[in-house]
Scaffold this motif. Structure first.
Motif, mmCIF file in Angstrom:
data_model
loop_
_atom_site.group_PDB
_atom_site.id
_atom_site.type_symbol
_atom_site.label_atom_id
_atom_site.label_comp_id
_atom_site.label_asym_id
_atom_site.label_seq_id
_atom_site.Cartn_x
_atom_site.Cartn_y
_atom_site.Cartn_z
ATOM 1 N N GLU A 137 45.578 33.134 38.861
ATOM 2 C CA GLU A 137 45.755 33.974 40.056
ATOM 3 C C GLU A 137 46.830 35.029 39.838
ATOM 4 O OE1 GLU A 137 43.781 34.318 42.649
ATOM 5 O OE2 GLU A 137 42.552 32.883 41.557
ATOM 6 N N TRP A 138 47.929 34.642 39.202
ATOM 7 C CA TRP A 138 48.982 35.605 38.903
ATOM 8 C C TRP A 138 48.459 36.668 37.954
ATOM 9 C CZ3 TRP A 138 51.228 37.020 34.274
ATOM 10 C CH2 TRP A 138 52.320 37.885 34.384
ATOM 11 N N LEU A 139 47.769 36.231 36.900
ATOM 12 C CA LEU A 139 47.201 37.152 35.926
ATOM 13 C C LEU A 139 46.233 38.123 36.591
ATOM 14 C CD1 LEU A 139 46.995 37.908 32.909
ATOM 15 C CD2 LEU A 139 45.212 36.184 32.706
ATOM 16 N N ASN A 140 45.364 37.603 37.456
ATOM 17 C CA ASN A 140 44.413 38.461 38.164
ATOM 18 C C ASN A 140 45.119 39.435 39.091
ATOM 19 O OD1 ASN A 140 42.084 37.535 36.948
ATOM 20 N ND2 ASN A 140 41.747 35.929 38.469
ATOM 21 N N ASP A 141 46.184 38.995 39.735
ATOM 22 C CA ASP A 141 46.940 39.872 40.629
ATOM 23 C C ASP A 141 47.553 41.035 39.840
ATOM 24 O OD1 ASP A 141 48.034 40.525 43.244
ATOM 25 O OD2 ASP A 141 49.979 39.948 42.390
ATOM 26 N N VAL A 142 48.123 40.737 38.681
ATOM 27 C CA VAL A 142 48.697 41.785 37.827
ATOM 28 C C VAL A 142 47.605 42.761 37.389
ATOM 29 C CG1 VAL A 142 49.773 42.212 35.580
ATOM 30 C CG2 VAL A 142 50.622 40.368 37.035
ATOM 31 N N ARG A 143 46.457 42.229 37.001
ATOM 32 C CA ARG A 143 45.346 43.094 36.579
ATOM 33 C C ARG A 143 44.899 44.003 37.718
ATOM 34 N NH1 ARG A 143 41.173 40.855 32.541
ATOM 35 N NH2 ARG A 143 42.468 39.854 30.988
ATOM 36 N N ARG A 144 44.701 43.446 38.911
ATOM 37 C CA ARG A 144 44.259 44.253 40.064
ATOM 38 C C ARG A 144 45.240 45.383 40.357
ATOM 39 N NH1 ARG A 144 43.723 39.240 42.448
ATOM 40 N NH2 ARG A 144 41.638 38.415 42.254
ATOM 41 N N LYS A 145 46.536 45.077 40.346
ATOM 42 C CA LYS A 145 47.565 46.077 40.657
ATOM 43 C C LYS A 145 47.567 47.227 39.660
ATOM 44 C CE LYS A 145 50.692 43.045 43.149
ATOM 45 N NZ LYS A 145 51.960 42.304 43.116
ATOM 46 N N ARG A 146 47.115 46.973 38.461
ATOM 47 C CA ARG A 146 47.080 48.001 37.427
ATOM 48 C C ARG A 146 45.696 48.629 37.271
ATOM 49 N NH1 ARG A 146 51.155 44.726 36.432
ATOM 50 N NH2 ARG A 146 53.057 45.546 35.498
ATOM 51 N N GLY A 147 44.766 48.244 38.140
ATOM 52 C CA GLY A 147 43.447 48.863 38.147
ATOM 53 C C GLY A 147 42.434 48.236 37.210
ATOM 54 N N PHE A 148 42.686 46.996 36.759
ATOM 55 C CA PHE A 148 41.765 46.338 35.846
ATOM 56 C C PHE A 148 40.968 45.243 36.543
ATOM 57 C CE2 PHE A 148 45.157 47.819 32.970
ATOM 58 C CZ PHE A 148 44.394 48.619 32.138
ATOM 59 N N MET A 149 39.822 44.907 35.946
ATOM 60 C CA MET A 149 39.000 43.802 36.439
ATOM 61 C C MET A 149 39.752 42.479 36.271
ATOM 62 S SD MET A 149 35.235 44.472 34.863
ATOM 63 C CE MET A 149 34.260 45.880 35.316
ATOM 64 N N THR A 150 39.426 41.523 37.122
ATOM 65 C CA THR A 150 39.983 40.182 36.975
ATOM 66 C C THR A 150 39.369 39.507 35.749
ATOM 67 O OG1 THR A 150 38.260 39.123 38.285
ATOM 68 C CG2 THR A 150 40.213 39.945 39.492
ATOM 69 N N VAL A 151 39.950 38.381 35.353
ATOM 70 C CA VAL A 151 39.405 37.612 34.231
ATOM 71 C C VAL A 151 37.971 37.202 34.538
ATOM 72 C CG1 VAL A 151 39.607 35.452 32.933
ATOM 73 C CG2 VAL A 151 41.656 36.787 33.461
ATOM 74 N N GLU A 152 37.716 36.765 35.766
ATOM 75 C CA GLU A 152 36.368 36.347 36.151
ATOM 76 C C GLU A 152 35.385 37.515 36.124
ATOM 77 O OE1 GLU A 152 39.303 33.512 37.846
ATOM 78 O OE2 GLU A 152 39.103 35.679 37.975
ATOM 79 N N ASP A 153 35.807 38.676 36.623
ATOM 80 C CA ASP A 153 34.932 39.856 36.607
ATOM 81 C C ASP A 153 34.630 40.298 35.175
ATOM 82 O OD1 ASP A 153 34.915 39.888 39.367
ATOM 83 O OD2 ASP A 153 36.430 41.471 39.535
ATOM 84 N N THR A 154 35.645 40.245 34.319
ATOM 85 C CA THR A 154 35.453 40.603 32.919
ATOM 86 C C THR A 154 34.508 39.620 32.241
ATOM 87 O OG1 THR A 154 37.668 41.565 32.860
ATOM 88 C CG2 THR A 154 36.639 41.098 30.748
ATOM 89 N N SER A 155 34.707 38.349 32.511
ATOM 90 C CA SER A 155 33.837 37.313 31.951
ATOM 91 C C SER A 155 32.400 37.464 32.438
ATOM 92 C CB SER A 155 34.372 35.932 32.315
ATOM 93 O OG SER A 155 33.607 34.931 31.741
ATOM 94 N N ALA A 156 32.230 37.904 33.679
ATOM 95 C CA ALA A 156 30.890 38.055 34.270
ATOM 96 C C ALA A 156 30.101 39.204 33.639
ATOM 97 C CB ALA A 156 31.005 38.274 35.778
ATOM 98 N N LEU A 157 30.746 40.050 32.834
ATOM 99 C CA LEU A 157 30.028 41.126 32.159
ATOM 100 C C LEU A 157 29.068 40.580 31.105
ATOM 101 C CD1 LEU A 157 32.969 43.646 31.637
ATOM 102 C CD2 LEU A 157 31.079 43.876 33.266
ATOM 103 N N SER A 158 29.425 39.463 30.478
ATOM 104 C CA SER A 158 28.600 38.902 29.400
ATOM 105 C C SER A 158 27.182 38.556 29.846
ATOM 106 C CB SER A 158 29.284 37.698 28.767
ATOM 107 O OG SER A 158 30.385 38.146 28.007
ATOM 108 N N PRO A 159 26.978 37.867 30.966
ATOM 109 C CA PRO A 159 25.602 37.609 31.386
ATOM 110 C C PRO A 159 24.811 38.886 31.690
ATOM 111 C CG PRO A 159 27.102 36.134 32.528
ATOM 112 C CD PRO A 159 27.937 37.147 31.796
#
Length: 143
Positions: free
Chosen positions: A5-27
């Motif tokens: 959650e902390w990692l995802n919050d940092v990513r969102r604040k900097r304009g990046f996809m969350t870990v889950e959103d990035t992972s969801a690109l593979s399917p």
């Protein structure tokens, strides 16, 4: 233990996809080998067949409205790759960009077109509107 959650919050604040959103690109047909170390901007649209790989502190930055076509391969291992707005990479046969050496920097300028199976390695600065058409391999080039 990683606090996702902390990692995802940092990513969102900097304009990046969350870990889950990035992972969801593979399917969806986009290869992301390590969603924890691959940063994808929230504004980037990627088509099936795009490969994004980072390792050993490498970084890939893709600006809004850049187009990566199937067969585009970007690998930042120890180096940095920057793709500017409206750049087109990989149409008509793919294109490979590798920043594998420590401190390697590859910059693709606004509106540049890299198509037809070519590649960039080591340090390259491809200027705004420049074109690399076909299976041309560039190393340490300013265009």
């Amino acid at each position: 233990m990683i606090d996702i959650e902390w990692l995802n919050d940092v990513r969102r604040k900097r304009g990046f996809m969350t870990v889950e959103d990035t992972s969801a690109l593979s399917p969806a047909g986009i290869v992301v080998l390590d969603p924890f170390s691959t940063l994808v901007s929230q504004d980037v649209l990627l088509g099936p067949g795009v490969n994004l790989h980072t390792s050993d502190c490498g970084a890939i930055a893709i600006s809004f409205d850049a187009q990566l076509y199937p067969g585009a391969r970007l690998l930042a291992a120890k180096g940095r790759i920057t793709v500017s707005a409206r750049a087109e990479i990989g149409e008509e046969g793919g294109f490979t960009i590798k920043a594998e050496q420590p401190d390697a920097v590859i910059e693709v300028g606004e509106g540049a077109r890299l198509i037809g199976g070519g590649s960039l390695k080591l340090n390259n600065s491809i200027g705004a509107g420049a074109q690399i058409l076909g299976p041309i391999q560039l190393q340490n080039c300013v265009l």
